[in-house]
Design an enzyme around this catalytic site. Structure first.
Site, PDB file in Angstrom:
ATOM      1  N   ASP A  47       0.831  -1.205   0.000  1.00 36.17           N
ATOM      2  CA  ASP A  47       0.000   0.000   0.000  1.00 36.17           C
ATOM      3  C   ASP A  47       0.869   1.261   0.000  1.00 36.17           C
ATOM      4  OD1 ASP A  47      -2.382   1.378  -0.055  1.00 36.17           O
ATOM      5  OD2 ASP A  47      -2.637   1.367   2.120  1.00 36.17           O
ATOM      6  N   TRP A  52       2.838   7.935  -2.619  1.00 37.31           N
ATOM      7  CA  TRP A  52       4.253   8.084  -3.010  1.00 37.31           C
ATOM      8  C   TRP A  52       4.359   8.997  -4.232  1.00 37.31           C
ATOM      9  CZ3 TRP A  52       7.166   7.145  -7.363  1.00 37.31           C
ATOM     10  CH2 TRP A  52       8.548   7.113  -7.203  1.00 37.31           C
ATOM     11  N   HIS A  64       2.191   3.220  -8.977  1.00 40.39           N
ATOM     12  CA  HIS A  64       1.998   1.789  -9.282  1.00 40.39           C
ATOM     13  C   HIS A  64       3.157   1.291 -10.153  1.00 40.39           C
ATOM     14  CE1 HIS A  64      -1.841   2.204  -7.465  1.00 40.39           C
ATOM     15  NE2 HIS A  64      -2.447   2.808  -8.478  1.00 40.39           N
ATOM     16  N   LEU A 158      10.877 -20.528  -4.713  1.00 36.67           N
ATOM     17  CA  LEU A 158       9.839 -19.698  -4.087  1.00 36.67           C
ATOM     18  C   LEU A 158       8.482 -19.842  -4.792  1.00 36.67           C
ATOM     19  CD1 LEU A 158       9.250 -17.128  -2.184  1.00 36.67           C
ATOM     20  CD2 LEU A 158       9.786 -15.775  -4.206  1.00 36.67           C
ATOM     21  N   SER A 220      -8.000  -4.869   5.277  1.00 39.36           N
ATOM     22  CA  SER A 220      -8.618  -4.552   3.981  1.00 39.36           C
ATOM     23  C   SER A 220      -9.047  -5.799   3.189  1.00 39.36           C
ATOM     24  CB  SER A 220      -7.679  -3.678   3.135  1.00 39.36           C
ATOM     25  OG  SER A 220      -7.463  -2.442   3.767  1.00 39.36           O
TER      26      SER A 220
HETATM   27  C1  IPE Z   1      -5.389  -2.684  -0.050  1.00 37.94           C
HETATM   28  O1  IPE Z   1      -5.082  -1.350  -0.304  1.00 37.94           O
HETATM   29  C2  IPE Z   1      -5.416  -3.461  -1.311  1.00 37.94           C
HETATM   30  C3  IPE Z   1      -4.136  -3.580  -2.019  1.00 37.94           C
HETATM   31  C4  IPE Z   1      -2.976  -3.150  -1.656  1.00 37.94           C
HETATM   32  C5  IPE Z   1      -4.236  -4.284  -3.261  1.00 37.94           C
HETATM   33  P1  IPE Z   1      -6.216  -0.227  -0.401  1.00 37.94           P
HETATM   34  O2  IPE Z   1      -5.491   1.054  -0.552  1.00 37.94           O
HETATM   35  O3  IPE Z   1      -7.204  -0.574  -1.431  1.00 37.94           O
HETATM   36  O4  IPE Z   1      -6.903  -0.338   1.039  1.00 37.94           O
HETATM   37  P2  IPE Z   1      -7.849   0.665   1.828  1.00 37.94           P
HETATM   38  O5  IPE Z   1      -8.943   1.065   0.900  1.00 37.94           O
HETATM   39  O6  IPE Z   1      -7.011   1.838   2.213  1.00 37.94           O
HETATM   40  O7  IPE Z   1      -8.298  -0.114   3.018  1.00 37.94           O
HETATM   41  C1  IPE Z   2      -1.672   0.217  -3.312  1.00 36.96           C
HETATM   42  O1  IPE Z   2      -1.416   1.575  -3.355  1.00 36.96           O
HETATM   43  C2  IPE Z   2      -1.904  -0.381  -4.680  1.00 36.96           C
HETATM   44  C3  IPE Z   2      -3.279  -0.797  -4.942  1.00 36.96           C
HETATM   45  C4  IPE Z   2      -4.266  -0.770  -4.103  1.00 36.96           C
HETATM   46  C5  IPE Z   2      -3.555  -1.286  -6.271  1.00 36.96           C
HETATM   47  P1  IPE Z   2      -2.590   2.637  -3.345  1.00 36.96           P
HETATM   48  O2  IPE Z   2      -2.982   2.922  -4.754  1.00 36.96           O
HETATM   49  O3  IPE Z   2      -3.689   2.191  -2.469  1.00 36.96           O
HETATM   50  O4  IPE Z   2      -1.862   3.890  -2.733  1.00 36.96           O
HETATM   51  P2  IPE Z   2      -2.458   4.917  -1.669  1.00 36.96           P
HETATM   52  O5  IPE Z   2      -2.883   4.104  -0.482  1.00 36.96           O
HETATM   53  O6  IPE Z   2      -3.607   5.610  -2.323  1.00 36.96           O
HETATM   54  O7  IPE Z   2      -1.311   5.819  -1.364  1.00 36.96           O
HETATM   55 MG    MG Z   3      -4.095   2.443  -0.495  1.00 32.29          MG
END
Ligand code: IPE
Ligand code: IPE
Ligand code: MG
Length: 274
Positions: A47, A52, A64, A158, A220
């Site tokens: 996450d 970032w 991403h 792995l 989550s």
């Molecule tokens: C959790 O991250 C899912 C993934 C990293 C794929 P999210 O950014 O979607 O989670 P919430 O919405 O903050 O809980």
């Molecule tokens: C996690 O990073 C990646 C996915 C959920 C696909 P986020 O996209 O949730 O990044 P933040 O939490 O908004 O910074």
């Molecule tokens: Mg996120």
């Protein structure tokens, strides 16, 4: 390599902690894995990609993109450390709620990753597994997933699992559905052990260490069933900035923990009868 997560019988687990030198250390709530060792199974919520990028005044999707490099680095570090299973949460069943262009970027990135990286994974003896509901993916993506799994199925290094369109609740429901379909004569009275072979990660022991980057302290809807006794580790580091050193810190934190699985500390040290 251990290929199933079959829990030990309760008499076996009793013997396991009384005679630690005889122990077959498996991840389950019945046996006690040796925390001093490198975790057999690490599960990560990657996450913080969007934040970032925003901090650098870039569009979220650049986070991403950069996150893929972290995936490469973490996979390499886990291989070198002898981690047997690495499970990465890439896209949750709730992530469809994001803006359409971000969702489509993530799907394209996933497809590109499969196209570009699978042969390298194969060369490195990595077995790739994808868990999650594939019904919403388009045909070329499903085809690449199937080919990648087929190509790497016999690899013994792995096991890398990517959770894509995955939700812990979905997983439990689909497993329950499959179990009841397999036993139409039994309306209820299924045991916990009967469900586990139908869960998406039936081939792996339960995670020893869970890591969530990006500062949030929640699950989550990740591996709800399997995280029951996993050691949880949260870090503020955003996923694109998570590196080998950060992974080592998480593993060191894990190694200081005492996993009790409901028992007392004295029982674990063998200083008291069960
Ligand atoms: C959790 O991250 C899912 C993934 C990293 C794929 P999210 O950014 O979607 O989670 P919430 O919405 O903050 O809980
Ligand atoms: C996690 O990073 C990646 C996915 C959920 C696909 P986020 O996209 O949730 O990044 P933040 O939490 O908004 O910074
Ligand atoms: Mg996120």
């Amino acid at each position: 390599m251990q290929d199933t997560a079959t829990p030990a019988a309760s008499t076996e687990s009793r013997i396991l902690y009384l005679n630690p030198e005889m122990a077959i250390f498996k991840s389950s709530t019945r046996t006690i894995p040796e925390t001093a060792a490198v975790p057999r199974h690490i599960a990560i919520i990657m996450d913080g990609n969007g934040r970032w990028a925003r901090k650098r005044l870039m569009p979220r999707v650049m986070g991403h993109q950069r996150g893929v490099e972290t995936v490469r680095e973490v996979v390499k570090a886990c291989r070198q450390k002898g981690v047997e299973y690495l499970t990465l949460f890439a896209f949750s069943s709730e992530n469809w709620r994001r803006p359409a262009d971000e969702v489509s970027f993530l799907m394209q990135l996933f497809l590109k990753m499969l196209e570009r990286e699978v042969s390298k994974l194969h060369e490195n003896n990595i077995r790739l597994k994808i868990i999650g509901d594939r019904s919403r993916f388009d045909a070329p993506l499903v085809q690449h997933i199937e080919e990648a799994e087929r190509l790497t199925a016999a690899n013994s290094g792995l096991t890398l699992t990517i959770a894509a369109n995955y939700g812990g609740r979905w997983d439990i429901m689909q497993a329950m559905h499959a179990l009841s379909q397999a036993h139409p004569e039994r309306a209820t009275a299924f045991g916990e052990e009967e469900l586990t072979p139908y869960l998406s990660m039936h081939y792996a022991p339960e995670p020893d260490l869970f890591i969530r980057t990006g500062g949030e302290q929640r699950i989550s809807n990740f591996l709800l069933w399997q995280l029951a006794y996993t050691e949880l580790y949260f870090t503020d580091t955003l996923w694109p900035a998570f590196d080998r050193k950060a992974l080592e810190e998480a593993i060191q934190s894990y190694q200081k923990r005492e996993r009790r699985f409901g028992r007392t500390s004295e029982q674990l040290k063998g200083s008291e009868d069960a």
